[in-house]
Scaffold this active site. Structure first.
Site, mmCIF file in Angstrom:
data_model
loop_
_atom_site.group_PDB
_atom_site.id
_atom_site.type_symbol
_atom_site.label_atom_id
_atom_site.label_comp_id
_atom_site.label_asym_id
_atom_site.label_seq_id
_atom_site.Cartn_x
_atom_site.Cartn_y
_atom_site.Cartn_z
ATOM 1 N N ARG A 82 0.841 -1.207 0.000
ATOM 2 C CA ARG A 82 0.000 0.000 0.000
ATOM 3 C C ARG A 82 0.877 1.258 0.000
ATOM 4 O O ARG A 82 0.548 2.253 -0.637
ATOM 5 C CB ARG A 82 -0.951 -0.024 1.198
ATOM 6 C CG ARG A 82 -2.010 1.062 1.121
ATOM 7 C CD ARG A 82 -3.081 0.892 2.179
ATOM 8 N NE ARG A 82 -2.528 1.004 3.528
ATOM 9 C CZ ARG A 82 -3.221 0.751 4.646
ATOM 10 N NH1 ARG A 82 -4.487 0.376 4.567
ATOM 11 N NH2 ARG A 82 -2.660 0.870 5.825
ATOM 12 N N LYS A 184 -2.552 6.517 1.382
ATOM 13 C CA LYS A 184 -2.366 7.030 2.737
ATOM 14 C C LYS A 184 -1.446 8.249 2.696
ATOM 15 O O LYS A 184 -0.295 8.214 3.156
ATOM 16 C CB LYS A 184 -1.809 5.903 3.628
ATOM 17 C CG LYS A 184 -2.390 5.939 5.024
ATOM 18 C CD LYS A 184 -2.231 4.605 5.707
ATOM 19 C CE LYS A 184 -2.260 4.709 7.191
ATOM 20 N NZ LYS A 184 -3.454 5.339 7.758
HETATM 21 N N1 PLP Z 1 -9.144 4.405 6.633
HETATM 22 C C1 PLP Z 1 -8.310 5.403 6.959
HETATM 23 C C2 PLP Z 1 -8.625 6.762 6.453
HETATM 24 C C3 PLP Z 1 -7.189 5.145 7.757
HETATM 25 O O1 PLP Z 1 -6.358 6.124 8.100
HETATM 26 C C4 PLP Z 1 -6.942 3.828 8.205
HETATM 27 C C5 PLP Z 1 -5.764 3.525 8.990
HETATM 28 O O2 PLP Z 1 -4.791 3.050 8.538
HETATM 29 C C6 PLP Z 1 -7.844 2.825 7.839
HETATM 30 C C7 PLP Z 1 -8.926 3.145 7.054
HETATM 31 C C8 PLP Z 1 -7.627 1.424 8.284
HETATM 32 O O3 PLP Z 1 -6.629 0.810 7.540
HETATM 33 P P1 PLP Z 1 -5.783 -0.380 8.142
HETATM 34 O O4 PLP Z 1 -6.754 -1.422 8.550
HETATM 35 O O5 PLP Z 1 -4.926 -0.817 7.025
HETATM 36 O O6 PLP Z 1 -5.030 0.165 9.292
HETATM 37 C C1 COI Z 2 -3.943 3.336 11.580
HETATM 38 O O1 COI Z 2 -4.947 2.756 11.967
HETATM 39 O O2 COI Z 2 -2.831 2.812 11.545
HETATM 40 C C2 COI Z 2 -3.992 4.704 11.114
HETATM 41 O O3 COI Z 2 -3.100 5.123 10.450
HETATM 42 C C3 COI Z 2 -5.123 5.550 11.480
HETATM 43 C C4 COI Z 2 -4.646 6.810 12.106
HETATM 44 C C5 COI Z 2 -5.782 7.754 12.050
HETATM 45 C C6 COI Z 2 -4.124 6.599 13.486
#
Ligand code: PLP
Ligand code: COI
Length: 341
Positions: A82, A184
């Site tokens: 990602r 991200k």
């Molecule tokens: N959506 C957003 C906007 C986020 O910042 C995050 C955090 O990483 C997620 C979703 C969840 O993603 P993940 O499960 O890969 O941490």
């Molecule tokens: C995560 O869940 O790792 C994120 O980056 C979300 C952040 C808003 C803390």
């Protein structure tokens, strides 16, 4: 290895510097040999791409102590890929995915004393990130970049742990159609700061963002994807080109189907149908699965039957299965868990 003497069970989601972080620099078309350092500071030109035009992206993942006492990380290869997608979209050089995973492991190994003990409720949060460190004044990609990973022990993202949240439908958008919502990028979070401060000031835990084009479909919150459970027990998650492809959400859909035998659907979710769901949760690395009890849409309340006291039953099953896999109580699908030591 002796653990640090921290009050593990009372940690919040904050920055608690650990001893080692990883650094690599990109210059003249090549990455330097990355290394661990104890220096937590970054010095760069005032004209750095990140300072002028916000050229930065990041990742988030966790290391866990399992029931048997091993230290593991959860699906770091997906964070590596990602981040590569984020870099390509932001005209930044990709940090090689295999080196990314090795660097994550090196940081965890070097900070093993900070990996919270099994059963403490805390984890070691890893934050890989990259930014334009070289000077730009015309709008263009920076000529130099830095990639870093630091680690910080954390507790629950939302105060109150597993207590259901109250969120509101936001009038602000988080991502544009054909924009950067699916990667991200730091700028996505800068965009959301006013909306989150305003939500907190109004007594809400988070914002529900709708699709920016039609404002009829559910997207995600500022830091997590949505999961809904229908009254007949189906797990539904929104599909949209402008939400972040959460690794937690993708994992939970597999867990729901393969481990719990539930029906799963990734599809467009209209806001109008939200009132008919039985349960709602926010999922992400930081959020794990945080239950939502109430959604407020300009004064109109949607209260889920699961209530404001505890997680709904299906959300709880998903939570137990996912954290069981991460903490080694339940056998993980092939390749999900990488053992550090
Ligand atoms: N959506 C957003 C906007 C986020 O910042 C995050 C955090 O990483 C997620 C979703 C969840 O993603 P993940 O499960 O890969 O941490
Ligand atoms: C995560 O869940 O790792 C994120 O980056 C979300 C952040 C808003 C803390």
């Amino acid at each position: 290895m002796e653990k640090k003497n921290l009050d593990w069970s009372n940690l919040g989601f904050g920055y608690h510097p650990t001893e080692y972080r990883y650094v690599a620099n990109w210059k003249d078309g090549a990455w330097s040999e990355g290394e661990l350092t104890t220096d937590a500071t970054v010095t760069m030109t005032e004209c750095a791409g990140v300072l002028q035009y916000s050229q930065s992206c990041f990742e988030g993942l966790k290391a866990y102590t399992t029931e048997k006492g091993q230290i593991v990380v959860f699906r770091p290869d997906l964070n590596a890929s990602r981040m590569a997608d984020s870099c390509r979209r932001l005209e930044m050089p990709v940090y090689p995915e295999d080196k990314f995973v090795e660097a994550v492991k090196a940081v965890v190994r070097a900070n093993a004393a900070y990996v919270p003990p099994y059963g403490s409720g805390a984890t070691l949060y890893l934050r890989p990130f990259m930014f334009g460190s070289g000077p730009v004044i015309g709008v263009s990609p920076a000529p130099e970049y830095q990639f870093r990973i630091f680690a910080t022990p954390v507790g629950p993202y939302f105060k109150g742990g597993a207590k259901p949240l109250t969120i509101r439908v936001s009038d602000f958008d988080r991502a544009a159609p054909n924009g950067t919502g699916h990667i991200k990028a730091g700028l996505n979070y800068a965009m959301s700061l006013h909306a989150i401060v305003d939500a907190h000031n109004q007594g809400f835990n988070e914002n529900m963002y709708l699709d920016p084009k039609t404002r009829t479909k559910v997207e995600e919150t500022g830091g997590a994807n949505f999961l809904f459970v229908t009254k007949d027990g189906k797990v539904v998650t929104p599909k949209s080109p402008s939400i972040l492809p959460s690794i937690t959400r993708r994992s939970l859909m597999v867990v729901a189907k393969e481990y719990l035998g539930l029906e799963v659907e990734e599809r467009e979710v209209y806001f109008d149908e939200v009132k008919d769901f039985a349960e709602c949760g926010l999922c992400g690395t930081a959020a794990v699965i945080s239950p939502v009890g109430k959604i407020v849409d300009h004064g109109k309340e949607i209260c889920f039957p699961s209530g404001m006291d505890e997680m709904g039953p299906v959300t709880k099953k998903l939570y137990d299965a996912l954290t069981g896999i991460q903490m080694g109580r339940i056998e993980a699908p092939e390749g999900w868990i990488q053992v550090i030591e």
